[in-house]
Design an enzyme around this catalytic site. Structure first.
Site, PDB file in Angstrom:
ATOM      1  CB  CYS A   2      52.987  15.187  25.320  1.00 30.71           C
ATOM      2  SG  CYS A   2      55.016  15.179  25.308  1.00 30.71           S
ATOM      3  CG  LEU A  51      56.711   9.452  25.045  1.00 29.97           C
ATOM      4  CD1 LEU A  51      56.861   8.313  26.091  1.00 29.97           C
ATOM      5  CD2 LEU A  51      55.499   8.742  23.870  1.00 29.97           C
ATOM      6  CB  ALA A  52      61.358  12.690  27.721  1.00 26.84           C
ATOM      7  N   GLY A  78      53.326  16.336  19.956  1.00 24.13           N
ATOM      8  CA  GLY A  78      53.805  15.923  18.692  1.00 24.13           C
ATOM      9  C   GLY A  78      55.341  16.277  18.558  1.00 24.13           C
ATOM     10  CD  GLU A  79      58.589  14.338  18.489  1.00 24.21           C
ATOM     11  OE1 GLU A  79      59.524  15.336  18.383  1.00 24.21           O
ATOM     12  OE2 GLU A  79      58.569  13.732  19.580  1.00 24.21           O
ATOM     13  CG  ASP A 102      60.083  19.239  19.245  1.00 31.65           C
ATOM     14  OD1 ASP A 102      60.100  19.042  20.342  1.00 31.65           O
ATOM     15  OD2 ASP A 102      59.188  18.588  18.466  1.00 31.65           O
ATOM     16  CB  VAL A 291      51.168  -8.052  14.515  1.00 33.17           C
ATOM     17  CG1 VAL A 291      50.352  -7.804  12.841  1.00 33.17           C
ATOM     18  CG2 VAL A 291      50.440  -8.734  15.351  1.00 33.17           C
ATOM     19  CB  SER A 377      53.486   3.577  11.069  1.00 32.40           C
ATOM     20  OG  SER A 377      52.401   3.020  10.396  1.00 32.40           O
TER      21      SER A 377
END
EC number: 6.3.5.4
Length: 613
Positions: A2, A51-52, A78-79, A102, A291, A377
């Site tokens: 978020c 951002l859900a 974050g998470e 969370d 990419v 990533s």
């Protein structure tokens, strides 16, 4: 994931400043396209864009808890990957939950443990708690600095935000850059806590910042520490694999579509293959994205940095791991598009970019966002396991400076090459870098009996993990969140970082190659081509049309002789680069053109007050 922002002003009632709070919050809309919320409580005001990712209906913010002593409110970005275990622990302690998010675990964890909660978290996070019980703001950032977090002290409190743009939206924050800020712009070294904008600071990784009427205090809750490593090679390899399996399992948790970023290098290939194996056990397939550039695979020319194109290796991994793969193929015109340059610069807030590598990353993420909301990533494995060329370059190893600068100056030139000579004299970048290096290495602890060579390699590893990686993590976050994509970085799990940092260099490179531990820990899931592949950096276009487009854009800029960018860059040096024949344009000249365009655009968009006295 978020965007957060807020303002604490102990001398005023911020419920009367909603217009300012709304303006600050809306700058974070790209980070949180799904929802917005604000909270005020006397001297405190918090804003959030969401951002859900987990518990889509239940994780709205700001999230509050009412106590007999006052309200405690949280804005969180974050998470937290161990939230399930923490939730069970808190429930055993009597806490009751109304959501599955969370975020609520972090809020309840703060109620239980205060800012000591930070030591219990595994994840990437930047969050602020307004503790109305004690009239204080608590700001906490994750150990590795994966999530950005800035603050701006004021005479009676503080302004904060996920990005500088949120702070700059408050009239109290000056859009001012001094000589020290310019030094950060022209050196490839990220000084801890430095935010370029005068008066603004970063919450440093692994740090708690507390603000109350008594002022501002900081406390480091985590640092990279030296410890004895006693495991043998087989045990070390096994431990690395066990950690990676656990990390990937945790970071695959989401209530939205997930994918992986796949470059065909060891790092992203190992991570993708592990994720594919875990999801296959659940009857799912991994989506992977790479990419590429128009014609690059067919017309690739090896150079000192990149011996092979990525695409063949990408496809080998996709076949073996049975992923649903897609190549995102970009052309030179799009990479050089001024509109894309503007979006990249607005995402970063500063002209500190990597040219076409920033543009391609932004465009890759924008395409991925059409299919997925979360991406894993391979970023940071080179810093953790020792993968960069400078780890094996004798000149870089022995230099009493940041080792990557030795390689970068050799391969790309120096960002300061385009600078006006009078400004270069004022900035004295060599002294600034030297002082930054002395400060950085002063924090490194040496083991008793550690050889001079092992200690030098420890220093190189430490510098990459505490300085260099933060540049790349910031880039990754800004480019991904500019399109509302959450990118997770499994190799930044602090347990893995601590363990591998303390393995001797002789173990990190036991077969004489880069990242020996990672290669052996994941060899059972890798195609032989990737197992044998030599390190190749993030791709850069070789299309000469890109350099031609840069030259054309710079010529347009040169036609505006009164532009303030020429107070910073040497007009004649830039003109020579713009007029040079494209087949002989050097990487240094190309970077100079990109730097000039970025600086000019930044001055146009942000209109900073540049103070060079």
């Amino acid at each position: 994931m978020c965007g957060i922002t807020g303002w604490v002003s102990f001398d005023r009632d911020l419920s009367k400043e909603m217009a300012t709070l709304d303006a600050m919050t809306e700058t974070m809309a790209c980070r949180g396209p799904d929802d917005r919320g604000t909270f005020t409580d006397g001297p405190a005001a918090l804003g959030h864009r969401r951002l859900a990712i987990i518990d889509l209906p239940g994780g709205r913010q700001p999230m509050t808890a009412e106590t007999p002593q006052g309200t405690v409110a949280l804005v969180y970005s974050g998470e937290t990957y161990n939230f399930t275990e923490l939730r069970a622990d808190l429930m055993a302690r009597g806490h009751r939950f109304t959501t599955d998010s969370d975020t609520e675990v972090v809020l309840r964890g703060y109620l239980e443990w205060g800012d000591a909660l930070a030591e219990r978290l595994n994840g990437m996070y930047a969050f602020a708690v307004w503790d109305g019980r004690h009239g204080r703001l608590v700001m906490i950032r994750d150990r590795m600095g994966i999530k950005p977090f800035y603050y701006y002290p004021t005479p009676d409190g503080v302004i904060f935000g996920s990005e500088p743009k949120a702070i700059l939206a408050n009239p109290l924050a000056r859009h001012r850059v001094t000589l020290d800020g310019l030094r950060e712009l022209f050196t490839f070294v990220k000084t801890p806590g430095h935010a370029v904008w005068d008066g603004m600071r970063e919450v440093e990784p692994g740090t708690v910042v507390t603000v109350d009427r008594g002022g501002l205090r900081t406390r480091a809750y985590w640092q990279l520490r030296t410890q004895q490593h006693s495991d043998d090679r087989d045990t070390t390899i096994g431990t690395v694999r066990t950690l990676l399996d656990d990390i990937v399992r945790r970071q695959l948790v989401a209530d939205v579509p997930r994918c992986t970023l796949l470059s065909g290098g060891l790092d992203s290939s190992a991570m993708t293959a592990l994720a594919a194996r875990q999801l296959a056990a659940q009857g799912e397939k991994v989506r992977s994205f790479a990419v590429d550039f128009v014609g690059q695979a067919d017309r690739f020319v090896p150079d000192e940095l990149r011996a092979t194109p990525d695409t063949p290796f990408v496809h080998d991994v996709a076949r073996l791991a049975d992923t649903e793969h897609q190549d995102i193929v970009l052309d030179a015109h799009t990479l050089a598009d001024p509109e894309i340059r503007e979006r990249v610069l607005r995402a970063r807030d500063l002209p500190m970019g990597f040219g076409d590598m920033d543009a391609s990353l932004y465009l890759l993420f924008r395409s991925i966002r059409e299919h997925s909301t979360v991406a894993l990533s391979g970023e940071s494995a080179d810093e953790v396991f020792g993968g960069y060329l400078q780890f094996f370059d004798e000149e870089a190893r022995r230099a009493d400076t940041f080792p990557w600068l030795v390689r970068f100056r050799r391969d790309f030139g120096d960002d300061g090459d385009v600078m006006r000579p009078d400004l270069a004299q004022k900035l004295d970048l060599s002294s600034y870098v030297a002082e930054g290096y002395r400060t950085a290495v002063a924090d490194i602890q040496r083991l008793d009996g550690e050889s001079d060579f092992e200690y030098r390699m420890r220093r190189i590893c430490y510098l990459h993990l505490t300085r260099f990686v933060r540049v790349l993590l910031d880039r990754k976050d800004r480019m991904s969140m500019a399109v509302g994509l959450e990118v997770r970085v499994p190799f930044c799990d602090h347990r893995l970082v601590e363990y591998v940092y303390n393995t001797p260099w002789a173990l990190k490179s036991f077969d004489g190659r880069e990242k020996s531990l990672l290669r052996e820990a994941t060899r059972d899931v890798l195609p032989k081509s990737v197992y044998d592949r030599v390190k190749s950096p993030y791709p850069s276009t070789q299309d000469p049309k890109y350099a031609v487009a840069l030259q054309d854009h710079v010529k347009d800029l040169l036609a505006r002789p009164g532009h303030p960018v020429f107070d910073l860059v040497d007009r004649e040096r830039v003109r020579r680069a713009a007029d040079r024949d494209t087949p002989v344009i050097t990487q240094a000249a190309r970077r100079g053109l990109e730097k000039t365009l970025d600086l000019a655009l930044w001055l146009d968009l942000y209109k900073p007050e540049i103070v060079t006295d």
